[in-house]
Scaffold this motif. Structure first.
Motif, mmCIF file in Angstrom:
data_model
loop_
_atom_site.group_PDB
_atom_site.id
_atom_site.type_symbol
_atom_site.label_atom_id
_atom_site.label_comp_id
_atom_site.label_asym_id
_atom_site.label_seq_id
_atom_site.Cartn_x
_atom_site.Cartn_y
_atom_site.Cartn_z
ATOM 1 N N PHE A 113 0.708 -1.230 0.032
ATOM 2 C CA PHE A 113 0.086 0.020 0.128
ATOM 3 C C PHE A 113 0.983 1.369 -0.040
ATOM 4 N N GLN A 114 2.126 1.062 -0.224
ATOM 5 C CA GLN A 114 2.855 2.207 -0.038
ATOM 6 C C GLN A 114 2.868 3.334 -0.850
ATOM 7 N N ASP A 115 2.435 2.796 -2.478
ATOM 8 C CA ASP A 115 2.100 3.795 -3.256
ATOM 9 C C ASP A 115 1.064 4.767 -3.367
ATOM 10 N N GLU A 116 0.295 4.610 -2.112
ATOM 11 C CA GLU A 116 -1.000 5.293 -1.932
ATOM 12 C C GLU A 116 -0.538 6.517 -0.814
ATOM 13 N N LEU A 117 0.594 6.232 -0.259
ATOM 14 C CA LEU A 117 1.154 7.551 0.629
ATOM 15 C C LEU A 117 1.498 8.672 0.133
ATOM 16 N N GLY A 118 1.976 8.657 -0.840
ATOM 17 C CA GLY A 118 2.670 9.731 -1.434
ATOM 18 C C GLY A 118 3.917 10.320 -0.737
ATOM 19 N N ASN A 119 4.303 11.584 -1.012
ATOM 20 C CA ASN A 119 5.383 11.905 -0.417
ATOM 21 C C ASN A 119 5.288 13.450 0.139
ATOM 22 N N PRO A 120 4.408 13.636 0.959
ATOM 23 C CA PRO A 120 4.077 14.838 1.492
ATOM 24 C C PRO A 120 5.242 15.765 2.145
ATOM 25 N N ASP A 121 5.357 16.827 1.999
ATOM 26 C CA ASP A 121 6.240 18.158 2.693
ATOM 27 C C ASP A 121 5.574 18.032 4.069
ATOM 28 N N ILE A 122 6.218 17.726 5.160
ATOM 29 C CA ILE A 122 5.739 18.320 6.411
ATOM 30 C C ILE A 122 6.580 19.211 7.139
ATOM 31 N N ALA A 123 6.134 20.297 7.505
ATOM 32 C CA ALA A 123 6.605 21.542 8.178
ATOM 33 C C ALA A 123 6.934 21.186 9.553
ATOM 34 N N MET A 133 4.552 19.281 12.536
ATOM 35 C CA MET A 133 4.992 18.187 13.343
ATOM 36 C C MET A 133 4.977 18.415 14.835
ATOM 37 N N LYS A 134 5.491 19.542 15.210
ATOM 38 C CA LYS A 134 5.219 19.972 16.792
ATOM 39 C C LYS A 134 3.735 20.124 17.172
ATOM 40 N N LEU A 135 2.796 20.482 16.475
ATOM 41 C CA LEU A 135 1.368 20.642 16.955
ATOM 42 C C LEU A 135 0.905 19.315 16.866
ATOM 43 N N VAL A 136 1.316 18.616 16.014
ATOM 44 C CA VAL A 136 0.470 17.142 16.199
ATOM 45 C C VAL A 136 1.207 16.299 17.378
ATOM 46 N N ASN A 137 2.290 16.512 17.899
ATOM 47 C CA ASN A 137 2.921 15.808 18.774
ATOM 48 C C ASN A 137 2.203 16.439 20.291
ATOM 49 N N MET A 138 2.063 17.956 20.252
ATOM 50 C CA MET A 138 1.223 18.557 21.313
ATOM 51 C C MET A 138 -0.242 17.925 21.330
ATOM 52 N N LEU A 139 -0.900 17.649 20.324
ATOM 53 C CA LEU A 139 -2.188 17.325 20.423
ATOM 54 C C LEU A 139 -2.154 15.823 20.996
ATOM 55 N N VAL A 140 -1.242 15.014 20.378
ATOM 56 C CA VAL A 140 -1.241 13.382 20.982
ATOM 57 C C VAL A 140 -0.658 13.672 22.375
ATOM 58 N N SER A 141 -0.012 14.236 22.759
ATOM 59 C CA SER A 141 0.168 14.363 24.301
ATOM 60 C C SER A 141 -0.918 14.854 24.991
ATOM 61 N N ALA A 142 -1.756 16.055 24.772
ATOM 62 C CA ALA A 142 -2.631 16.443 25.283
ATOM 63 C C ALA A 142 -3.837 15.676 25.538
ATOM 64 N N THR A 143 -4.117 14.695 24.420
ATOM 65 C CA THR A 143 -5.204 13.749 24.377
ATOM 66 C C THR A 143 -4.752 12.526 25.237
ATOM 67 N N ALA A 144 -3.659 12.031 25.530
ATOM 68 C CA ALA A 144 -3.302 10.818 26.064
ATOM 69 C C ALA A 144 -3.796 10.753 27.470
ATOM 70 N N GLU A 145 -4.177 9.606 27.709
ATOM 71 C CA GLU A 145 -4.866 9.250 29.401
ATOM 72 C C GLU A 145 -4.396 8.061 29.751
ATOM 73 N N ALA A 193 -6.375 23.687 11.956
ATOM 74 C CA ALA A 193 -7.058 22.626 12.541
ATOM 75 C C ALA A 193 -6.469 22.045 13.555
ATOM 76 N N LEU A 194 -5.070 22.069 13.499
ATOM 77 C CA LEU A 194 -4.021 21.505 14.567
ATOM 78 C C LEU A 194 -4.054 22.471 15.745
ATOM 79 N N LYS A 195 -3.851 23.765 15.460
ATOM 80 C CA LYS A 195 -4.176 24.743 16.659
ATOM 81 C C LYS A 195 -5.463 24.739 17.410
ATOM 82 N N GLN A 196 -6.485 24.554 16.723
ATOM 83 C CA GLN A 196 -7.806 24.585 17.271
ATOM 84 C C GLN A 196 -8.117 23.294 18.114
ATOM 85 N N SER A 197 -7.383 22.385 17.585
ATOM 86 C CA SER A 197 -7.799 20.635 18.190
ATOM 87 C C SER A 197 -7.058 20.835 19.408
#
Length: 298
Positions: free
Chosen positions: A180-190, A194-206, A252-256
Motif C-alpha cells: 500500500f506504499q504507493d498510496e502514501l505519496g511523499n508530502p512535505d511536513i513542516a 509536526m510540533k503541533l501534532v505531537n502536542m495534540l497527541v500528548s494532550a489527548t493521552a490518558e 485545524a491543529l491549533k484549534q484541536s
C-alpha cells in the motif's frame, strides 16, 4: 451455571504436559441486536431451509459430510473417521518458543481468544509454575494446536492468574503493508506542523487506559429506535453538532490542541466523571433491551 469449556487437552512444553481447559473469552450475546430479514410485502420472516434436489427438505440428522473429488462425485467422511485422524499431539497446545510481548504485531491477532485453566487438581501446580515463570520473565509464547478441524497458530500469554490464548493469522494470510506504499505519496511536513501534532497527541493521552469507560453507543440508539417503533412513536434525533470549518491543516491543529487543553482535567477526576455515567448507561441499556426471544436471529 458454570461456564462450559470449549476445548480440553494439554499445554505442552518440551516433556511437560499440563492438562488444561479452554473457555471462550468473549461474553455470549454481548448486548448485540440482530435484525431479521422480512418479505417487504407481508413482513413474513424469510426462512432458510436445507433441501435435497431429489427428496426436498431434510433434517439435520439426515445430513453427512462429504468431499467432492470430481464434478458431482463425493466420498462420505464420517465424524468418527475424522476423530481417528487426531493423534495425541493434536490434542495439545504445543509451545514452540517464548518471545517478548511486542514481538508480534496485533495485525496478526484474530477475533478468537480463550482463557486457559488447569483441568483438575493434578495440573494446578505445573500450570501455576509456568504462568508465574512467564510473568517473571515477561514473555509470551507461540504454539500450535488443532482446533475446529484445523491446525491453528496461537499466542499464549499470562493474564492475571490465568493464561490467555489468542489464535493468530499465518504470515501468508495477512497483506504486506508495503503493498500500500504507493498510496502514501511523499508530502512535505513542516516542523511546526509536526510540533503541533505531537502536542495534540500528548494532550489527548490518558494513563492508565480505562477499557470500561467505552460502551456500544450504536446498540443503545438501535434499542431506542426499536422500542419507539414498537410503541408506535416517531424517534426524534438530537441535533448534531455543527462541524467546525477549518481553512487549513495548521488551523485545524491549533484549534484541536486548544480544545483538548481547555477541557483537560486531572486524570482521577476525569476518570471518576466518566465511570459513573457509563455504569448508569449500561444499566439503563439493559433495562431497555428488547425481550430475549426477539433479540437473536435465525
Amino acid at each position: 451455571m458454570a461456564a462450559r469449556s470449549s476445548w480440553k487437552g494439554f499445554l505442552r512444553l518440551s516433556l511437560v504436559s499440563i492438562p488444561v481447559k479452554a473457555y471462550t473469552a468473549s461474553s455470549s450475546g454481548g448486548g448485540e441486536i440482530s435484525l431479521n430479514q422480512l418479505h417487504a410485502d407481508c413482513h413474513s420472516r424469510i426462512r432458510y431451509q436445507k433441501t435435497c434436489p431429489i427428496h426436498g427438505e431434510v433434517t439435520q440428522d439426515q445430513i453427512v459430510m462429504g468431499y467432492e473429488y470430481a464434478k458431482g462425485q463425493y466420498v462420505v467422511i464420517d465424524t468418527a473417521e475424522l476423530d481417528k485422524l487426531r493423534t495425541e499431539g493434536d490434542k495439545a497446545i504445543s509451545i514452540d518458543t517464548f518471545i517478548p510481548p511486542d514481538e508480534i504485531d496485533p495485525i496478526y491477532f484474530t477475533d478468537k481468544s480463550y482463557y486457559l485453566t488447569p483441568d483438575g487438581p493434578a495440573g494446578q501446580k505445573s500450570f501455576a509454575l509456568l504462568q508465574q515463570a512467564m510473568v517473571d520473565q515477561n514473555v509470551w509464547a507461540t504454539a500450535q494446536v488443532v482446533m475446529h478441524g484445523k491446525e491453528q497458530l496461537v499466542l499464549v500469554r499470562p493474564l492475571e492468574k490465568l493464561l490467555s490464548m489468542t489464535t493468530l493469522y499465518y504470515h501468508s494470510q495477512v497483506k504486506a503493508p508495503s503493498s500500500f506504499q504507493d498510496e502514501l505519496g511523499n508530502p512535505d511536513i513542516a516542523s511546526e506542523e509536526m510540533k503541533l501534532v505531537n502536542m495534540l497527541v500528548s494532550a489527548t493521552a490518558e494513563k492508565p487506559f480505562d477499557h470500561a469507560q467505552y460502551h456500544d453507543v450504536y446498540t443503545e440508539r438501535l434499542t431506542r429506535l426499536i422500542e419507539s417503533k414498537v410503541e408506535g412513536k416517531e424517534l426524534v434525533a438530537s441535533p448534531s453538532e455543527e462541524p467546525t470549518h477549518v481553512i487549513n491543516l495548521m488551523d485545524a491543529l491549533k484549534q484541536s490542541v486548544a480544545r483538548v487543553q481547555a477541557v483537560k482535567v486531572p486524570s482521577p477526576a476525569r476518570k471518576t466523571a466518566k465511570k459513573a455515567p457509563a455504569k448508569k448507561m449500561a444499566t439503563s441499556a439493559r433495562q431497555r433491551s428488547p425481550a430475549k426471544g426477539k433479540k437473536k436471529t435465525g
